[in-house]
Design a protein around this motif. Sequence first.
Motif, PDB file in Angstrom:
ATOM      1  N   SER A   1       1.165 -37.511  38.636  1.00  0.00           N
ATOM      2  CA  SER A   1       1.697 -37.477  37.271  1.00  0.00           C
ATOM      3  C   SER A   1       3.121 -37.997  37.251  1.00  0.00           C
ATOM      4  CB  SER A   1       1.673 -36.062  36.706  1.00  0.00           C
ATOM      5  OG  SER A   1       0.356 -35.581  36.633  1.00  0.00           O
ATOM      6  N   PHE A   2       3.936 -37.593  38.234  1.00  0.00           N
ATOM      7  CA  PHE A   2       5.313 -38.067  38.285  1.00  0.00           C
ATOM      8  C   PHE A   2       5.378 -39.568  38.542  1.00  0.00           C
ATOM      9  CE2 PHE A   2       6.522 -33.578  39.138  1.00  0.00           C
ATOM     10  CZ  PHE A   2       7.376 -33.434  38.053  1.00  0.00           C
ATOM     11  N   VAL A   3       4.523 -40.077  39.406  1.00  0.00           N
ATOM     12  CA  VAL A   3       4.484 -41.515  39.692  1.00  0.00           C
ATOM     13  C   VAL A   3       4.087 -42.286  38.434  1.00  0.00           C
ATOM     14  CG1 VAL A   3       3.271 -43.305  40.990  1.00  0.00           C
ATOM     15  CG2 VAL A   3       4.084 -41.259  42.156  1.00  0.00           C
ATOM     16  N   MET A   4       3.087 -41.815  37.717  1.00  0.00           N
ATOM     17  CA  MET A   4       2.627 -42.497  36.508  1.00  0.00           C
ATOM     18  C   MET A   4       3.708 -42.475  35.420  1.00  0.00           C
ATOM     19  SD  MET A   4      -0.072 -43.854  37.355  1.00  0.00           S
ATOM     20  CE  MET A   4      -0.614 -44.531  35.823  1.00  0.00           C
ATOM     21  N   MET A   5       4.407 -41.347  35.281  1.00  0.00           N
ATOM     22  CA  MET A   5       5.496 -41.274  34.298  1.00  0.00           C
ATOM     23  C   MET A   5       6.632 -42.219  34.702  1.00  0.00           C
ATOM     24  SD  MET A   5       5.775 -37.461  32.733  1.00  0.00           S
ATOM     25  CE  MET A   5       6.537 -36.759  34.146  1.00  0.00           C
ATOM     26  N   GLY A   6       6.926 -42.346  35.959  1.00  0.00           N
ATOM     27  CA  GLY A   6       7.953 -43.266  36.435  1.00  0.00           C
ATOM     28  C   GLY A   6       7.574 -44.711  36.135  1.00  0.00           C
ATOM     29  N   ILE A   7       6.313 -45.047  36.385  1.00  0.00           N
ATOM     30  CA  ILE A   7       5.835 -46.407  36.091  1.00  0.00           C
ATOM     31  C   ILE A   7       5.919 -46.682  34.591  1.00  0.00           C
ATOM     32  CG2 ILE A   7       3.777 -47.869  36.060  1.00  0.00           C
ATOM     33  CD1 ILE A   7       3.058 -46.676  38.795  1.00  0.00           C
ATOM     34  N   LEU A   8       5.570 -45.686  33.778  1.00  0.00           N
ATOM     35  CA  LEU A   8       5.637 -45.843  32.326  1.00  0.00           C
ATOM     36  C   LEU A   8       7.080 -46.066  31.866  1.00  0.00           C
ATOM     37  CD1 LEU A   8       4.054 -45.717  29.657  1.00  0.00           C
ATOM     38  CD2 LEU A   8       4.584 -43.284  29.593  1.00  0.00           C
ATOM     39  N   VAL A   9       8.021 -45.296  32.382  1.00  0.00           N
ATOM     40  CA  VAL A   9       9.430 -45.467  32.026  1.00  0.00           C
ATOM     41  C   VAL A   9       9.923 -46.831  32.496  1.00  0.00           C
ATOM     42  CG1 VAL A   9      11.763 -44.622  32.517  1.00  0.00           C
ATOM     43  CG2 VAL A   9       9.939 -43.009  31.950  1.00  0.00           C
ATOM     44  N   LEU A  10       9.565 -47.246  33.695  1.00  0.00           N
ATOM     45  CA  LEU A  10       9.953 -48.548  34.218  1.00  0.00           C
ATOM     46  C   LEU A  10       9.384 -49.672  33.354  1.00  0.00           C
ATOM     47  CD1 LEU A  10      11.409 -50.033  36.514  1.00  0.00           C
ATOM     48  CD2 LEU A  10       9.236 -50.070  37.735  1.00  0.00           C
ATOM     49  N   ALA A  11       8.139 -49.539  32.922  1.00  0.00           N
ATOM     50  CA  ALA A  11       7.518 -50.555  32.071  1.00  0.00           C
ATOM     51  C   ALA A  11       8.253 -50.669  30.740  1.00  0.00           C
ATOM     52  CB  ALA A  11       6.043 -50.226  31.832  1.00  0.00           C
ATOM     53  N   VAL A  12       8.647 -49.536  30.175  1.00  0.00           N
ATOM     54  CA  VAL A  12       9.392 -49.571  28.909  1.00  0.00           C
ATOM     55  C   VAL A  12      10.737 -50.246  29.108  1.00  0.00           C
ATOM     56  CG1 VAL A  12      10.564 -48.109  27.212  1.00  0.00           C
ATOM     57  CG2 VAL A  12       8.220 -47.595  27.873  1.00  0.00           C
ATOM     58  N   VAL A  13      11.433 -49.924  30.201  1.00  0.00           N
ATOM     59  CA  VAL A  13      12.742 -50.516  30.465  1.00  0.00           C
ATOM     60  C   VAL A  13      12.624 -52.020  30.694  1.00  0.00           C
ATOM     61  CG1 VAL A  13      14.628 -50.588  32.153  1.00  0.00           C
ATOM     62  CG2 VAL A  13      13.779 -48.391  31.318  1.00  0.00           C
ATOM     63  N   VAL A  14      11.591 -52.456  31.375  1.00  0.00           N
ATOM     64  CA  VAL A  14      11.421 -53.875  31.688  1.00  0.00           C
ATOM     65  C   VAL A  14      10.938 -54.656  30.470  1.00  0.00           C
ATOM     66  CG1 VAL A  14      10.043 -55.492  33.050  1.00  0.00           C
ATOM     67  CG2 VAL A  14      11.084 -53.515  34.145  1.00  0.00           C
TER      68      VAL A  14
END
Length: 158
Positions: free
Chosen positions: A33-46
Amino acid sequence: MAGKNREERPVAMSGTETPLEGWLRGIRFSGFSFVMMGILVLAVVVLAPSLRTYAEQRQQINELRATVQTAQQTVDKLKSERERWNDRTFITTQARDRLSYVLPGDISFLVINDLTLPAAGPSASAPVSTRIQDTKVDWMKSMLASVMTAGLAPEASQ
């Protein structure tokens, strides 16, 4: 045996806890869950700057399309005007209207001041004299005096 005598009670919510607090307490996060949330935040930032750029470019494209459409309408209007000027009858009509040209053998009548003048008060009712009047001033001497006065005037200091 002493352990068996012990009475097991189910854990219950305290009286002051709301259902929402109980639901939030029941959420468990795993590493996935933490990895998926990190990827989601990274995708939004990028992707956020790219999406903003995309929206701005779409707006510019729409403005340029409107400009092109306006220019195309102007070109079409000018083409139709050019086609009209290729017509000999149109050119003849324009020459007659604008330049007062006539064809050989035609008789032209020009009406000057065909509008009636509005009454300008008491002077409009006064009779008009039919006598020719001479002025008492010699225009040639008056003009020469004006030129001499302007030429001999002292220079203005600045």
